[in-house]
Design a protein around this motif. Structure first.
Motif, PDB file in Angstrom:
ATOM      1  N   GLY A   1       4.257   0.621   3.555  1.00 19.99           N
ATOM      2  CA  GLY A   1       4.128  -0.112   2.304  1.00 19.99           C
ATOM      3  C   GLY A   1       3.248  -1.335   2.391  1.00 19.99           C
ATOM      4  N   LEU A   2       2.682  -1.612   3.581  1.00 16.01           N
ATOM      5  CA  LEU A   2       1.929  -2.845   3.772  1.00 16.01           C
ATOM      6  C   LEU A   2       0.666  -2.890   2.915  1.00 16.01           C
ATOM      7  N   ALA A   3      -0.065  -1.782   2.859  1.00 20.30           N
ATOM      8  CA  ALA A   3      -1.319  -1.768   2.098  1.00 20.30           C
ATOM      9  C   ALA A   3      -1.058  -2.025   0.618  1.00 20.30           C
ATOM     10  N   LEU A   4      -0.065  -1.343   0.060  1.00 13.73           N
ATOM     11  CA  LEU A   4       0.246  -1.540  -1.357  1.00 13.73           C
ATOM     12  C   LEU A   4       0.776  -2.945  -1.611  1.00 13.73           C
ATOM     13  N   ALA A   5       1.582  -3.466  -0.679  1.00 12.13           N
ATOM     14  CA  ALA A   5       2.120  -4.816  -0.848  1.00 12.13           C
ATOM     15  C   ALA A   5       0.996  -5.851  -0.865  1.00 12.13           C
ATOM     16  N   LEU A   6       0.010  -5.712   0.014  1.00  8.83           N
ATOM     17  CA  LEU A   6      -1.118  -6.637   0.036  1.00  8.83           C
ATOM     18  C   LEU A   6      -1.934  -6.544  -1.250  1.00  8.83           C
ATOM     19  N   TYR A   7      -2.128  -5.320  -1.736  1.00  8.58           N
ATOM     20  CA  TYR A   7      -2.878  -5.136  -2.987  1.00  8.58           C
ATOM     21  C   TYR A   7      -2.151  -5.800  -4.150  1.00  8.58           C
ATOM     22  N   MET A   8      -0.836  -5.612  -4.233  1.00 10.93           N
ATOM     23  CA  MET A   8      -0.068  -6.217  -5.312  1.00 10.93           C
ATOM     24  C   MET A   8      -0.066  -7.734  -5.194  1.00 10.93           C
ATOM     25  N   LEU A   9      -0.039  -8.238  -3.954  1.00  8.52           N
ATOM     26  CA  LEU A   9      -0.041  -9.688  -3.755  1.00  8.52           C
ATOM     27  C   LEU A   9      -1.362 -10.304  -4.172  1.00  8.52           C
ATOM     28  N   LEU A  10      -2.461  -9.625  -3.852  1.00 11.14           N
ATOM     29  CA  LEU A  10      -3.786 -10.158  -4.176  1.00 11.14           C
ATOM     30  C   LEU A  10      -4.085 -10.064  -5.666  1.00 11.14           C
ATOM     31  N   THR A  11      -3.676  -8.967  -6.292  1.00 11.83           N
ATOM     32  CA  THR A  11      -3.954  -8.796  -7.718  1.00 11.83           C
ATOM     33  C   THR A  11      -2.943  -9.510  -8.597  1.00 11.83           C
ATOM     34  N   GLY A  12      -1.766  -9.770  -8.069  1.00 12.50           N
ATOM     35  CA  GLY A  12      -0.735 -10.453  -8.853  1.00 12.50           C
ATOM     36  C   GLY A  12      -0.163  -9.611  -9.968  1.00 12.50           C
ATOM     37  N   LYS A  13      -0.293  -8.290  -9.879  1.00 13.06           N
ATOM     38  CA  LYS A  13       0.205  -7.437 -10.953  1.00 13.06           C
ATOM     39  C   LYS A  13       1.729  -7.350 -10.943  1.00 13.06           C
ATOM     40  N   ARG A  14       2.305  -7.171  -9.774  1.00 13.13           N
ATOM     41  CA  ARG A  14       3.758  -7.045  -9.663  1.00 13.13           C
ATOM     42  C   ARG A  14       4.215  -7.780  -8.416  1.00 13.13           C
ATOM     43  N   ARG A  15       5.486  -8.195  -8.463  1.00 15.23           N
ATOM     44  CA  ARG A  15       6.072  -8.873  -7.309  1.00 15.23           C
ATOM     45  C   ARG A  15       7.104  -8.002  -6.600  1.00 15.23           C
ATOM     46  N   GLU A  16       7.661  -7.026  -7.319  1.00 11.18           N
ATOM     47  CA  GLU A  16       8.667  -6.154  -6.724  1.00 11.18           C
ATOM     48  C   GLU A  16       8.014  -4.888  -6.199  1.00 11.18           C
TER      49      GLU A  16
END
Length: 215
Positions: A162-177
């Motif tokens: 899940g690391l790649a998706l977590a980094l993408y979500m963190l950078l884009t700020g779309k979702r936190r969960e």
């Protein structure tokens, strides 16, 4: 003529169904729905304290069982008080279905406890629900099937999926969960394929033999 009557009856029933559905929609719109409750960090930490209180007694019992098993020779009684654990081990553990049941139970408890402790500690630290109870149930089932050692490895491998998706979500700020269940499942699938070389590399087999020899 009979076919025409049946078609008219079907159209009439369909029209009534549409009217009833429209009426229900209008009723739902006319009745204001109560807003969903937003749980504060204080609420979440209070719930985590309740879960910690729930886990205290079974964990205390497990610690006591380990203590009795590892220090039975120091207890009072004949022949070092071997009645504490050794008769059970030498007798009942030779029955295959009991051995399998206890092994599955141990694996399920280890898998559930790993996720549950992560949920409690993460939620207490950040004031947000770190993991859901569904992940606890999932890893209990996984541990009961693949065993205590493999489920532990699967738990620690899952974040890499899940690391790649977590980094993408963190950078884009779309979702936190991040839904963690799919990555726990991917980690389990990886362990099913590669557990033997992983265990050899990490020396897990030697650890399991050491634990067994202690009992």
């Amino acid at each position: 003529q009979q076919k025409t009557v049946m078609e008219k009856a079907a159209r009439s029933a369909e029209a009534r169904d549409k009217e009833e559905a429209a009426r229900q929609v209008e009723e739902m719109k006319s009745q204001p729905q109560p807003p969903a409750k937003e749980f504060t960090a204080k609420d979440i930490r209070r719930e985590m304290r309740h879960e910690m209180a729930f886990l205290v007694f079974p964990m205390a019992g497990a610690i006591l069982a380990v203590f009795l098993g590892m220090h039975q020779s120091r207890l009072p009684g004949d022949a070092g008080a071997h009645w504490v654990a050794r008769p059970f081990w030498q007798g009942w553990m030779h029955i295959s279905f009991i051995n399998g049941f206890l092994s599955a139970l141990l694996g399920g408890l280890v898998g559930a406890l790993a996720v549950w402790l992560t949920r409690i500690l993460g939620s207490m630290a950040f004031g947000r629900e770190a993991m859901g109870m569904g992940d606890v149930d999932l890893m209990f089932g996984v541990g009961a099937i693949i065993g205590a050692g493999p489920v532990t490895v699967a738990f620690f491998i899952a974040p890499f999926f899940g690391l790649a998706l977590a980094l993408y979500m963190l950078l884009t700020g779309k979702r936190r969960e991040l839904p963690y269940g799919p990555y726990l499942s991917l980690g389990t699938a990886f362990v099913l394929l590669y557990y033997c070389p992983i265990a050899e590399y990490l020396g897990l087999r030697a650890v399991m033999v050491m634990i067994r020899s202690a009992y």
